[in-house]
Design a protein around this motif. Structure first.
Motif, short mmCIF file in Angstrom:
data_model
loop_
_atom_site.label_atom_id
_atom_site.label_comp_id
_atom_site.label_asym_id
_atom_site.label_seq_id
_atom_site.Cartn_x
_atom_site.Cartn_y
_atom_site.Cartn_z
N THR A 1 9.22 -2.03 -28.23
CA THR A 1 8.11 -1.15 -28.67
C THR A 1 7.15 -0.90 -27.62
N LEU A 2 7.04 0.49 -27.54
CA LEU A 2 6.09 0.98 -26.27
C LEU A 2 4.91 1.81 -26.81
N GLU A 3 3.92 1.39 -26.29
CA GLU A 3 2.62 2.09 -26.35
C GLU A 3 2.43 3.01 -25.36
N ILE A 4 2.04 4.13 -25.58
CA ILE A 4 1.47 5.24 -24.75
C ILE A 4 0.27 5.04 -24.45
N VAL A 5 0.12 4.67 -22.83
CA VAL A 5 -1.26 4.25 -22.56
C VAL A 5 -2.02 5.57 -21.91
N GLU A 6 -1.12 6.54 -21.35
CA GLU A 6 -1.78 7.65 -20.81
C GLU A 6 -0.66 8.87 -20.76
N VAL A 7 -1.10 9.98 -20.96
CA VAL A 7 -0.13 11.17 -20.63
C VAL A 7 -1.02 12.00 -19.82
N ARG A 8 -0.25 12.53 -18.99
CA ARG A 8 -0.65 13.27 -17.75
C ARG A 8 0.33 14.46 -17.57
N TYR A 9 -0.03 15.54 -17.01
CA TYR A 9 0.59 16.70 -16.60
C TYR A 9 0.36 17.30 -15.10
N ILE A 10 1.09 16.67 -14.41
CA ILE A 10 0.95 16.74 -12.92
C ILE A 10 2.15 17.09 -12.29
N VAL B 1 2.08 23.97 -19.23
CA VAL B 1 2.46 23.43 -20.50
C VAL B 1 1.67 22.36 -20.98
N GLY B 2 1.10 21.57 -20.21
CA GLY B 2 -0.04 20.70 -20.35
C GLY B 2 -1.14 21.12 -20.65
N GLN C 1 -1.47 23.32 -22.93
CA GLN C 1 -1.29 23.96 -24.13
C GLN C 1 -0.89 22.51 -25.13
N ALA C 2 -0.64 21.37 -24.62
CA ALA C 2 0.12 20.43 -25.22
C ALA C 2 -0.82 19.53 -25.99
N ASN C 3 -2.53 19.60 -25.80
CA ASN C 3 -2.90 19.14 -26.52
C ASN C 3 -2.84 17.55 -26.59
N GLY C 4 -2.51 16.98 -25.49
CA GLY C 4 -2.18 15.45 -25.33
C GLY C 4 -1.16 14.80 -25.86
N ARG C 5 -0.22 15.99 -26.28
CA ARG C 5 1.07 15.41 -26.80
C ARG C 5 2.29 15.10 -25.60
N VAL C 6 3.17 14.34 -25.87
CA VAL C 6 4.13 14.18 -24.77
C VAL C 6 5.06 15.68 -24.98
N VAL C 7 5.38 16.04 -23.82
CA VAL C 7 6.08 17.34 -23.87
C VAL C 7 7.12 17.12 -22.64
N PHE C 8 7.84 18.15 -22.51
CA PHE C 8 8.78 18.17 -21.09
C PHE C 8 7.78 18.21 -20.05
N GLY C 9 8.14 17.49 -19.14
CA GLY C 9 7.23 17.74 -17.76
C GLY C 9 6.05 16.51 -17.67
N ALA C 10 5.66 16.10 -18.71
CA ALA C 10 4.67 14.99 -18.90
C ALA C 10 4.97 13.82 -18.31
N THR C 11 3.99 13.30 -17.64
CA THR C 11 4.09 11.85 -17.00
C THR C 11 3.28 10.83 -17.89
N LEU C 12 4.05 9.76 -18.12
CA LEU C 12 3.62 8.82 -19.24
C LEU C 12 3.32 7.46 -18.53
#
Length: 160
Positions: free
Chosen positions: A151-160, A80-81, A83-94
């Motif tokens: 107010t939250l900033e998304i620092v990093e999106v990982r797919y692990i 899924v990661g 195909q997600a192009n850096g977007r937050v999706v189900f399963g992503a670790t943020l």
């Protein structure tokens, strides 16, 4: 029938729980019922009634897990990661940063049965996850939570 989204870890945990309930808990409860029956009059036998109640809860949980596994849609986070192009999706670790407090924390977006906020596992149906899904690294998101607005900033999106 609706599919129940789960990560592979969540599905494995449910299978392990199901195995424990069937192979360990069920025989233990049956033995407790038999022992309580041996004490005689069942109308006023507290141990018997407690064991029967525990049996009902155990069987209910077994049915619940079997149903969830039967309708599970196991999500391959890495696939899924890709195909997600850096977007937050189900399963992503943020990795997130609270803009007000400076606090940093990590969440993985998971299925409802896997969610455990103390372990950093956030249900996809939670207000925080719903606000974050579809966003990308660097986005700042205002989220209404029970404790107020964050107010939250998304620092990093990982797919692990």
């Amino acid at each position: 029938m609706d599919k129940t989204p789960l990560t592979q870890n969540g599905a494995d945990a449910l299978r392990d729980e199901l195995k424990r309930l069937k192979k360990t808990e069920r025989p233990r409860i049956v033995a407790a019922i038999e022992e309580a029956r041996a004490h005689g009059d069942l109308k006023e036998n507290a141990e018997y009634h407690a064991a029967k109640e525990e049996q009902g809860f155990n069987e209910g949980r077994i049915n619940d897990i079997e149903s969830k596994l039967a309708t599970a849609q196991i999500i391959d986070v890495a696939r899924v990661g890709a195909q997600a192009n850096g977007r937050v999706v189900f399963g992503a670790t943020l990795d997130l940063a609270d803009e007000d407090s400076g606090e940093e924390f990590t969440y993985q977006i998971v299925g409802e049965d896997e969610a455990d906020i103390k372990k950093g596992l956030l249900s996809f149906a939670s207000p925080i996850a719903r606000a974050l899904i579809g966003k990308t690294e660097g986005d700042v998101v205002d989220i209404d939570v029970p404790g107020g607005r964050r107010t939250l900033e998304i620092v990093e999106v990982r797919y692990i």
